[in-house]
Design an enzyme around this catalytic site. Structure first.
Site, PDB file in Angstrom:
ATOM      1  N   HIS A 361      22.313  83.204  46.813  1.00 33.95           N
ATOM      2  CA  HIS A 361      21.748  83.154  48.156  1.00 33.95           C
ATOM      3  C   HIS A 361      20.428  83.908  48.259  1.00 33.95           C
ATOM      4  O   HIS A 361      19.572  83.562  49.071  1.00 33.95           O
ATOM      5  CB  HIS A 361      22.778  83.593  49.200  1.00 33.95           C
ATOM      6  CG  HIS A 361      23.759  82.486  49.485  1.00 33.95           C
ATOM      7  ND1 HIS A 361      24.954  82.371  48.834  1.00 33.95           N
ATOM      8  CD2 HIS A 361      23.651  81.404  50.289  1.00 33.95           C
ATOM      9  CE1 HIS A 361      25.557  81.272  49.253  1.00 33.95           C
ATOM     10  NE2 HIS A 361      24.795  80.670  50.136  1.00 33.95           N
ATOM     11  N   ARG A 504      26.792  75.635  61.285  1.00 38.72           N
ATOM     12  CA  ARG A 504      27.958  75.673  60.403  1.00 38.72           C
ATOM     13  C   ARG A 504      28.831  76.854  60.808  1.00 38.72           C
ATOM     14  O   ARG A 504      28.316  77.945  61.067  1.00 38.72           O
ATOM     15  CB  ARG A 504      27.488  75.829  58.962  1.00 38.72           C
ATOM     16  CG  ARG A 504      28.616  75.805  57.973  1.00 38.72           C
ATOM     17  CD  ARG A 504      28.093  75.759  56.572  1.00 38.72           C
ATOM     18  NE  ARG A 504      27.533  77.039  56.162  1.00 38.72           N
ATOM     19  CZ  ARG A 504      26.995  77.251  54.966  1.00 38.72           C
ATOM     20  NH1 ARG A 504      26.927  76.269  54.092  1.00 38.72           N
ATOM     21  NH2 ARG A 504      26.520  78.423  54.643  1.00 38.72           N
ATOM     22  N   GLU A 624      31.323  69.482  49.738  1.00 40.03           N
ATOM     23  CA  GLU A 624      30.885  70.406  48.677  1.00 40.03           C
ATOM     24  C   GLU A 624      32.013  70.752  47.713  1.00 40.03           C
ATOM     25  O   GLU A 624      31.786  71.389  46.696  1.00 40.03           O
ATOM     26  CB  GLU A 624      30.247  71.666  49.269  1.00 40.03           C
ATOM     27  CG  GLU A 624      31.025  72.357  50.348  1.00 40.03           C
ATOM     28  CD  GLU A 624      30.273  73.522  50.991  1.00 40.03           C
ATOM     29  OE1 GLU A 624      29.210  73.913  50.498  1.00 40.03           O
ATOM     30  OE2 GLU A 624      30.792  74.060  51.982  1.00 40.03           O
ATOM     31  N   ASP A 648      27.064  73.935  46.239  1.00 36.68           N
ATOM     32  CA  ASP A 648      28.454  74.165  45.842  1.00 36.68           C
ATOM     33  C   ASP A 648      29.040  72.958  45.120  1.00 36.68           C
ATOM     34  O   ASP A 648      29.840  73.117  44.205  1.00 36.68           O
ATOM     35  CB  ASP A 648      29.304  74.519  47.064  1.00 36.68           C
ATOM     36  CG  ASP A 648      29.174  75.993  47.392  1.00 36.68           C
ATOM     37  OD1 ASP A 648      29.269  76.806  46.451  1.00 36.68           O
ATOM     38  OD2 ASP A 648      28.950  76.338  48.557  1.00 36.68           O
ATOM     39  N   CYS A 695      22.160  69.022  52.562  1.00 39.66           N
ATOM     40  CA  CYS A 695      21.497  70.266  52.974  1.00 39.66           C
ATOM     41  C   CYS A 695      21.482  71.310  51.854  1.00 39.66           C
ATOM     42  O   CYS A 695      21.242  72.477  52.101  1.00 39.66           O
ATOM     43  CB  CYS A 695      22.160  70.830  54.228  1.00 39.66           C
ATOM     44  SG  CYS A 695      23.902  71.178  54.030  1.00 39.66           S
TER      45      CYS A 695
HETATM   46  C1  PEP Z   1      25.598  74.184  49.671  1.00 40.52           C
HETATM   47  O1  PEP Z   1      26.622  74.605  49.137  1.00 40.52           O
HETATM   48  O2  PEP Z   1      24.882  73.305  49.174  1.00 40.52           O
HETATM   49  C2  PEP Z   1      25.142  74.747  50.956  1.00 40.52           C
HETATM   50  C3  PEP Z   1      24.156  74.194  51.611  1.00 40.52           C
HETATM   51  O3  PEP Z   1      25.749  75.855  51.424  1.00 40.52           O
HETATM   52  P1  PEP Z   1      25.583  77.340  50.842  1.00 40.52           P
HETATM   53  O4  PEP Z   1      24.415  77.321  49.900  1.00 40.52           O
HETATM   54  O5  PEP Z   1      25.363  78.233  52.003  1.00 40.52           O
HETATM   55  O6  PEP Z   1      26.875  77.586  50.162  1.00 40.52           O
HETATM   56 MG    MG Z   2      28.065  75.777  50.269  1.00 39.07          MG
END
Ligand code: PEP
Ligand code: MG
Length: 775
Positions: A361, A504, A624, A648, A695
């Protein structure tokens, strides 16, 4: 044997000089294995040979002199085969080369093991013995284990050596390779941020100012003593048993005898306070770990903890005077979201994180802030990098320390070109996202990782495709109230009043933890995460969705998205809770209106009518977890939209931790299996008439966006910085060209083939400047 091994590795890390560390290590191995000779050769890839660096047994004059070509002799053979070579009589082996200068004529038995770090042979460790015999399985296992453990220590020591020699003598550039975390170039001096003190990362340094170092350690020890006293007093209010006795042990250790005395002696010998602390504490750790008694062995971790606390207090003395230059590159063991938030407006130009990977992240956040980042750089002695000038190339993951004038000029040129590209793409920011042959796709924003979405609307995004709600939950000491959440969500919804804003629900767990809601798990990414937590805690979920819907009352642009869905039951349960919150809110609204109206027979009707205007938001799920790919039909009956979380989905489809730099070469959203899964999802969603968006980070990769466009995704959601870039690309590529590229990609079998082909296509389309530095 295990404790011998540990001691050798630990003591290796304690030596300041690589040469001394190697020499000490070979003598220790020779002694531990009761053999006649132990030597180490290090690879020099420039000259394609192994250089004899240290030996206890071979002629001293040959150290640093004798070289063996990569394909020569037994040492070369070990390197080529990348596995141990165990022979009873070396001199009879057909690959044996006689090197008179090393004086090994009376040595017969030979065991050599390669030292391999990140698939690269760094050197060869050998033991030799007069008696002609095969070394035993145990001896071989010991040497293999030692080599494996030494590998990263040697890699780090080599870099450390390079840095300090360059500091002292010349201006040679040091080039290090990390993982490309966020594209872009940064050129500045490095500021080291070490919020957590870790004694093992201290680089050994000397200081001429012994008096000052004595003062520093005394202050730090005094402060640590006070900290322990306060901690113990505080805890004694809650804990009544003898577990608090550990604080007495700590306080005794910090008394002016033993350990403290030894630290002071080291300072008198010229070591800096932190280095003296490291040397003494690690020596104690080795001694405790070598003890058979398991209780006493455990005390090693107490000593380490104690050392880390003193180190923290030492660091804080320096932090108080830490001066931030106007522009700087932040270096940390683990760059966190809060560090980025803190330094974002204080001249932060780039990021170097020792841990993490390109889908951690922190990297995602860096990309959304348009700050170049390099992740997973393999370094231990990071202190040496503080205040050094560096260039980071976030496209390739290359890090240059102390770059020369030529390199600086070259990168400055690339930086200028990059700025020109940014200006160019901004020209299309407010134009539609449509290919020249008329295929449109909506670009939306990923938001929530950093504050302020208002300005992002100017970059041409049509709404928010993913608002990550967990970050506002992270920077606090308890769950935010419904009122606080409502206020926050209202600001976000108001930033795009004419477009959908997809919020979300809380997705904590995995690598996102809340300080006030700790979760201890062996496998956090496969554990209690996302919807699993919120369904187990409906009180948290209900407050959140109610706050979202309250915020939506006058705006009506909210969509709710559920993360980490892996089964239909989860969706049913979440929808039941959302409906419950919706009806409660409606009833509350009606009661409020009734209170304000003059009571007559029409009031009830009027209130009902107004309350009816409270629309239930659309509900969607993230795709995901791979299981949902096979249940799209069931899910389509329940929800209004799908959005693929490719970050994910890649992690779970390929079984590769998205955060682990050790396996980052295996984590790739362009893996043929991931691309085929995405293509199936797009086709299936079209058949089921469910709007589909993506996304994850793949949407903001130039070739990723083209493939997704061709697959038929309706919307792509990405960080603000990439919206105009991707729009520019889509406006310059025919849909038919994108389809042809996709058709070919889907026939390819390996990740490399996919990347090579896509890069070649982007270059041919004149879009190379989007994937590397420079036009
Ligand atoms: C993903 O998993 O692609 C996503 C957009 O969510 P995060 O990166 O917050 O897990
Ligand atoms: Mg995710």
């Amino acid at each position: 044997m295990l404790s011998t091994l540990r001691r050798i590795v630990l003591e290796f890390g304690q030596e300041d000089e690589l040469q001394q560390a190697l020499q000490r290590m070979v003598s220790q191995v020779k002694r531990a294995m009761q053999t006649d000779c132990c030597s180490i050769y290090l690879a020099d890839y420039h000259y394609q040979h192994f250089l004899l660096m240290a030996s206890d047994g071979l002629a001293k004059d040959s150290l640093g002199q004798t070289c063996i070509g990569f394909s020569e002799g037994l040492v070369g053979l070990v390197g080529q085969r990348e596995e141990p070579l165990n022979i009873a009589n070396a001199q009879e082996h057909h690959d044996y080369i006689h090197a008179p200068e090393v004086q090994e004529d009376d040595l017969n038995a030979f065991l050599g093991t390669p030292i391999i770090h990140q698939r690269k042979v760094l050197g060869i460790l050998t033991i030799q013995q007069k008696q002609a015999r095969h070394f035993s399985e145990n001896e071989e296992a010991f040497l293999v284990t030692l080599s494996a453990q030494l590998a990263s220590a040697i890699a780090n020591a080599e870099v450390k050596q390079l840095l300090s020699s360059q500091q002292e003598t010349s201006n040679r550039v040091t080039q290090l390779q990390g993982i490309a975390g966020a594209p872009g170039i940064a050129m500045s001096s490095i500021v080291l941020c070490q919020p957590q003190a870790d004694i093992s990362t201290v680089a050994l340094k000397k200081s001429a100012d012994t008096v000052k170092q004595h003062q520093r350690i005394e202050l730090a020890i005094e402060k640590t003593r006070k900290d322990f006293q306060q901690l113990s007093d505080k805890l004694s209010l809650f804990i009544k048993d003898d577990s608090l006795a550990i604080f007495d042990v700590y306080l005794q250790l910090l008394a002016q005898t033993g350990l403290v005395q030894e630290i002071k002696e080291k300072i008198t010998l010229g070591w800096r306070a932190g280095s003296a602390l490291k040397l003494v504490v690690e020596h104690y750790i080795v001694q405790f770990e070598a003890i058979e008694d398991s209780y006493l062995k455990e005390r090693a971790s107490d000593i380490r903890d104690l050392g880390n606390r003193v180190l923290l207090n030492l660091r804080q003395q320096e932090q108080e005077t830490l001066h931030l230059p106007d522009n700087f590159i932040l270096l940390a063991q683990d760059v966190t979201a809060s560090m980025l938030a803190e330094y974002q407006h204080k001249g932060l130009q780039g990021i170097i994180s020792l841990s993490g990977s390109n889908n951690s992240h922190a990297a995602i956040l860096a990309r959304s802030l348009n700050i170049p980042a390099i992740m997973g750089v393999n370094l231990v002695a990071i202190e040496q990098l503080h205040q050094q000038f560096a260039i980071i190339d976030g496209y390739s993951g290359e890090l240059y320390i102390h770059p020369d004038e030529v390199l600086r000029r070259e990168y400055q040129h690339l930086l200028n070109q990059e700025q020109a590209l940014t200006e160019k793409v901004m020209q299309v920011a407010n134009k539609p996202c449509i290919t020249p042959d008329g295929r449109a796709v909506e670009l939306q924003l990923n938001a929530g990782l950093s504050e302020g979405v208002e300005h992002s609307s100017k970059l041409g995004a049509l709404g928010i495709g993913l608002y990550r709600t967990e970050i506002p939950f992270m920077n606090r000491s308890c769950f935010p109230s419904e009122h606080e959440q409502t206020k926050l969500y209202k600001d976000v919804l108001s930033a795009f009043p004419k477009h959908a804003v997809t919020m979300r629900t809380l997705d904590v767990g995995g690598d996102k933890s809340l300080p006030y809601f700790p979760i201890q798990e062996d496998n956090p990414f496969l554990g209690w995460r996302g919807i699993r937590i919120t369904l187990d805690h409906p009180e948290i979920f209900l407050v959140q969705v109610r706050a979202m819907m309250r915020a939506n009352q006058r705006l009506g642009n909210l969509e709710i998205m559920l993360p980490m869905v892996s089964s239909v039951e989860e969706v049913d349960e979440a929808i039941r809770l959302i409906n419950q919150a919706y009806f409660e809110l409606k009833a509350e609204l009606k009661a409020d209106i009734l209170e304000q109206l003059i009571a007559d027979e029409k009031a009830e009707l009027k209130a009902e009518k107004i309350a009816q205007q409270l629309v239930r938001p659309k509900i969607g799920i993230m795709l995901e977890v791979p299981s949902v790919i096979f249940q799209l039909e069931d899910l389509a009956k329940r929800v209004d939209f799908f959005s693929v979380g490719s970050n994910d989905l890649t992690q779970y489809l390929l079984a590769v931790d998205r955060n682990n730099s050790q396996v980052s070469n295996l984590y790739d959203a362009f893996h043929p299996a991931v691309l085929r899964a995405l293509n199936n999802i797009a086709q299936e969603s079209a058949r089921l008439l469910v709007p589909i968006s993506l996304c994850g980070e793949l949407a903001s990769a130039p070739s990723g966006a083209l493939l997704l466009l061709a697959m038929g995704f309706d919307k792509l959601s990405m960080n603000a910085h990439n919206v105009p870039r991707i729009k520019w690309i889509i406006r310059h590529v025919q849909f038919s060209q994108a389809q042809a590229i996709l058709a070919h990609v889907l026939t390819l079998s390996t990740v490399k083939q996919v990347h090579d082909y896509l890069n070649e296509q982007l270059e041919q389309l004149g879009l190379g400047g989007f994937i590397r530095a420079g036009f």
